[in-house]
Design a protein around this motif. Structure first.
Motif, mmCIF file in Angstrom:
data_model
loop_
_atom_site.group_PDB
_atom_site.id
_atom_site.type_symbol
_atom_site.label_atom_id
_atom_site.label_comp_id
_atom_site.label_asym_id
_atom_site.label_seq_id
_atom_site.Cartn_x
_atom_site.Cartn_y
_atom_site.Cartn_z
ATOM 1 N N PHE A 194 12.860 49.092 69.205
ATOM 2 C CA PHE A 194 13.854 49.435 70.298
ATOM 3 C C PHE A 194 14.546 48.194 70.442
ATOM 4 C CE2 PHE A 194 9.820 52.029 70.367
ATOM 5 C CZ PHE A 194 10.248 53.052 70.497
ATOM 6 N N ILE A 195 16.133 48.709 70.530
ATOM 7 C CA ILE A 195 17.008 47.657 70.744
ATOM 8 C C ILE A 195 17.875 47.851 72.076
ATOM 9 C CG2 ILE A 195 18.991 46.423 69.724
ATOM 10 C CD1 ILE A 195 17.869 47.819 66.973
ATOM 11 N N CYS A 196 17.778 46.820 72.839
ATOM 12 C CA CYS A 196 18.445 47.093 74.208
ATOM 13 C C CYS A 196 19.524 45.745 74.047
ATOM 14 C CB CYS A 196 17.634 46.433 75.281
ATOM 15 S SG CYS A 196 18.478 46.776 76.755
ATOM 16 N N ASP A 197 20.786 46.339 74.482
ATOM 17 C CA ASP A 197 21.861 45.517 74.317
ATOM 18 C C ASP A 197 22.274 45.088 75.842
ATOM 19 O OD1 ASP A 197 22.562 45.526 71.529
ATOM 20 O OD2 ASP A 197 22.995 47.562 71.968
ATOM 21 N N VAL A 198 22.450 43.811 76.156
ATOM 22 C CA VAL A 198 22.619 43.282 77.319
ATOM 23 C C VAL A 198 23.777 42.229 77.493
ATOM 24 C CG1 VAL A 198 21.581 42.161 79.447
ATOM 25 C CG2 VAL A 198 20.228 43.540 77.916
ATOM 26 N N LEU A 199 24.730 42.465 78.422
ATOM 27 C CA LEU A 199 25.848 41.570 78.731
ATOM 28 C C LEU A 199 25.765 41.035 80.258
ATOM 29 C CD1 LEU A 199 28.725 43.858 77.287
ATOM 30 C CD2 LEU A 199 27.706 41.797 76.155
ATOM 31 N N ASP A 200 26.355 39.965 80.364
ATOM 32 C CA ASP A 200 26.497 39.719 81.761
ATOM 33 C C ASP A 200 27.556 40.482 82.572
ATOM 34 O OD1 ASP A 200 24.856 37.379 81.033
ATOM 35 O OD2 ASP A 200 26.313 35.812 81.362
ATOM 36 N N VAL A 201 27.108 40.574 83.849
ATOM 37 C CA VAL A 201 28.161 41.050 84.736
ATOM 38 C C VAL A 201 28.694 40.191 85.452
ATOM 39 C CG1 VAL A 201 28.498 43.078 86.673
ATOM 40 C CG2 VAL A 201 27.252 43.601 84.616
ATOM 41 N N GLU A 202 27.755 39.391 86.125
ATOM 42 C CA GLU A 202 28.164 38.260 86.694
ATOM 43 C C GLU A 202 27.621 36.930 85.708
ATOM 44 O OE1 GLU A 202 29.951 37.888 89.482
ATOM 45 O OE2 GLU A 202 29.805 39.930 90.148
ATOM 46 N N PRO A 203 28.274 35.946 85.833
ATOM 47 C CA PRO A 203 27.983 34.683 84.793
ATOM 48 C C PRO A 203 26.401 34.386 84.892
ATOM 49 C CG PRO A 203 29.936 34.278 85.927
ATOM 50 C CD PRO A 203 29.340 35.485 86.638
ATOM 51 N N GLY A 204 25.729 34.712 83.683
ATOM 52 C CA GLY A 204 24.367 34.280 83.702
ATOM 53 C C GLY A 204 23.297 35.436 84.058
ATOM 54 N N ASP A 205 23.799 36.405 84.533
ATOM 55 C CA ASP A 205 22.937 37.429 85.240
ATOM 56 C C ASP A 205 22.195 38.213 83.948
ATOM 57 O OD1 ASP A 205 24.791 39.000 84.474
ATOM 58 O OD2 ASP A 205 24.891 40.264 86.458
ATOM 59 N N GLY A 206 22.705 38.126 82.620
ATOM 60 C CA GLY A 206 22.150 38.997 81.860
ATOM 61 C C GLY A 206 20.791 38.630 81.409
ATOM 62 N N GLU A 207 20.522 37.176 81.473
ATOM 63 C CA GLU A 207 19.058 36.922 81.253
ATOM 64 C C GLU A 207 18.100 37.438 81.920
ATOM 65 O OE1 GLU A 207 16.798 32.400 81.040
ATOM 66 O OE2 GLU A 207 18.823 32.486 81.369
ATOM 67 N N GLN A 208 18.176 37.632 83.284
ATOM 68 C CA GLN A 208 17.087 38.090 84.171
ATOM 69 C C GLN A 208 17.184 39.873 83.737
ATOM 70 O OE1 GLN A 208 14.909 37.025 86.428
ATOM 71 N NE2 GLN A 208 14.121 39.120 86.075
ATOM 72 N N ARG A 209 18.080 40.280 83.616
ATOM 73 C CA ARG A 209 18.329 41.725 83.427
ATOM 74 C C ARG A 209 17.557 41.982 81.879
ATOM 75 N NH1 ARG A 209 22.665 42.453 84.521
ATOM 76 N NH2 ARG A 209 23.948 42.528 82.815
ATOM 77 N N ALA A 210 17.588 41.093 80.812
ATOM 78 C CA ALA A 210 16.920 41.218 79.549
ATOM 79 C C ALA A 210 15.518 41.155 79.704
ATOM 80 C CB ALA A 210 17.396 40.049 78.793
ATOM 81 N N GLN A 211 15.174 40.255 80.706
ATOM 82 C CA GLN A 211 13.685 40.255 80.892
ATOM 83 C C GLN A 211 13.151 41.647 81.900
ATOM 84 O OE1 GLN A 211 11.405 37.945 80.018
ATOM 85 N NE2 GLN A 211 12.763 36.353 79.242
ATOM 86 N N ASP A 212 13.988 42.164 82.760
ATOM 87 C CA ASP A 212 13.732 43.172 83.518
ATOM 88 C C ASP A 212 13.641 44.484 82.592
ATOM 89 O OD1 ASP A 212 13.763 41.860 85.806
ATOM 90 O OD2 ASP A 212 15.713 42.442 86.530
ATOM 91 N N VAL A 213 14.491 44.636 81.822
ATOM 92 C CA VAL A 213 14.751 45.618 80.742
ATOM 93 C C VAL A 213 13.292 45.662 79.864
ATOM 94 C CG1 VAL A 213 15.868 46.439 78.635
ATOM 95 C CG2 VAL A 213 17.020 45.762 80.691
ATOM 96 N N LEU A 214 13.044 44.504 79.240
ATOM 97 C CA LEU A 214 11.950 44.372 78.508
ATOM 98 C C LEU A 214 10.542 44.663 79.359
ATOM 99 C CD1 LEU A 214 10.203 43.355 76.085
ATOM 100 C CD2 LEU A 214 10.661 40.907 76.916
ATOM 101 N N GLY A 215 10.280 44.460 80.492
ATOM 102 C CA GLY A 215 9.212 44.860 81.300
ATOM 103 C C GLY A 215 9.298 46.169 81.562
ATOM 104 N N ALA A 216 10.258 47.063 81.898
ATOM 105 C CA ALA A 216 10.551 48.419 82.101
ATOM 106 C C ALA A 216 10.273 49.125 80.954
ATOM 107 C CB ALA A 216 11.814 48.655 82.638
ATOM 108 N N LEU A 217 10.826 48.839 79.769
ATOM 109 C CA LEU A 217 10.536 49.488 78.363
ATOM 110 C C LEU A 217 9.088 49.266 77.912
ATOM 111 C CD1 LEU A 217 11.585 50.984 75.870
ATOM 112 C CD2 LEU A 217 12.207 48.802 74.891
ATOM 113 N N THR A 218 8.511 48.251 77.973
ATOM 114 C CA THR A 218 6.971 47.954 77.661
ATOM 115 C C THR A 218 6.437 49.212 78.552
ATOM 116 O OG1 THR A 218 7.236 45.727 77.237
ATOM 117 C CG2 THR A 218 5.191 46.202 77.851
ATOM 118 N N GLU A 219 6.509 49.140 79.802
ATOM 119 C CA GLU A 219 5.950 50.138 80.669
ATOM 120 C C GLU A 219 5.900 51.339 80.237
ATOM 121 O OE1 GLU A 219 6.586 49.198 84.937
ATOM 122 O OE2 GLU A 219 6.012 47.375 84.876
ATOM 123 N N ALA A 220 7.315 51.622 79.872
ATOM 124 C CA ALA A 220 7.456 53.129 79.561
ATOM 125 C C ALA A 220 6.765 53.644 78.169
ATOM 126 C CB ALA A 220 9.205 53.426 79.482
#
Length: 235
Positions: A194-220
């Protein structure tokens, strides 16, 4: 160590893509021993929750004006794609968020995560891969197998297009626009990436979103396929 750990470690992003979007992150999740099958109660629960989550977001905001979707439109323009004509996968899903498609348990699970985070996310059959996964800019000679009028056919990407590929050819065109037929998920798929593509919306915020998506996908994935073995990497 999982069967595909070495394969996961070989995944790469070409410098030409990094130059285009230095803020880009790829969340990769390998799942072994899946038992997805048809859409079921678990996948329905995930999709319903995703629909409820985005409904208030879309009451007063157009899909293309949502920050994450707008960021991907900008990324598409950077390599010459026209986002009004070739929409990133998250935008395409968000435009159906009032009644998301029910396809199969695995696809439903990652679609729910994609909509919840407004982030492109796709799944592919690992058994169909030939060599390591990498994100590159196209020469135009690569082969992309797809369906046209119900029959398999070969297309070629535009030079400079951002695409995922393996040794056999293109696995996904225009970053996250369309997956190839060869590596598609089916109800019989047992091992997938599974491949999730993450970009920053605000400078540097993509790092946290990448971790959040990883956690949510794992749970799903664990919800629709109890006992699945997961490994991951953020590039």
């Amino acid at each position: 160590m999982g069967t595909y750990d070495a394969w996961l470690e070989q995944a790469s992003i070409d410098d030409a893509v990094r130059d285009l979007r230095p803020d880009y992150r790829a969340v990769l999740v390998v799942a072994e021993g899946l038992s997805g099958g048809e859409s079921n109660e678990a996948s329905e629960t995930l999709l319903f929750a995703a629909e409820e989550h985005v409904r208030p977001l879309l009451e007063h905001t157009k899909v293309e004006e949502l920050p994450h979707i707008a960021a991907w439109r900008e990324a598409f323009r950077a390599f010459g794609a026209k986002p009004q004509r070739t929409r990133n996968s998250a935008e395409a899903l968000m435009r159906r968020a009032d009644a998301l498609p029910r396809i199969n348990a695995l696809t439903d699970a990652y679609n729910a995560v994609s909509v919840r985070f407004q982030t492109p996310l796709g799944g592919e059959n690992l058994a169909a891969y030939d060599g390591p996964l990498r994100l590159v800019r196209a020469t135009g000679d690569e082969e992309f197998d797809t369906l046209a009028s119900g029959a398999e056919t070969i297309e070629h990407p535009e030079p400079g297009e951002v695409l995922w590929r393996d040794d056999a050819g293109v696995t996904c065109r225009r970053w996250n626009w369309r997956q190839c037929y060869r590596t598609r998920l089916t109800e019989q798929t047992t091992d997938a990436v599974f491949i999730c593509d993450v970009l920053d919306v605000e400078p540097g915020d993509g790092e946290q979103r990448a971790q959040d998506v990883l956690g949510a996908l794992t749970e799903a994935l664990e919800a629709v396929s109890p006992g699945v073995k997961l490994s991951s990497r953020i590039l």
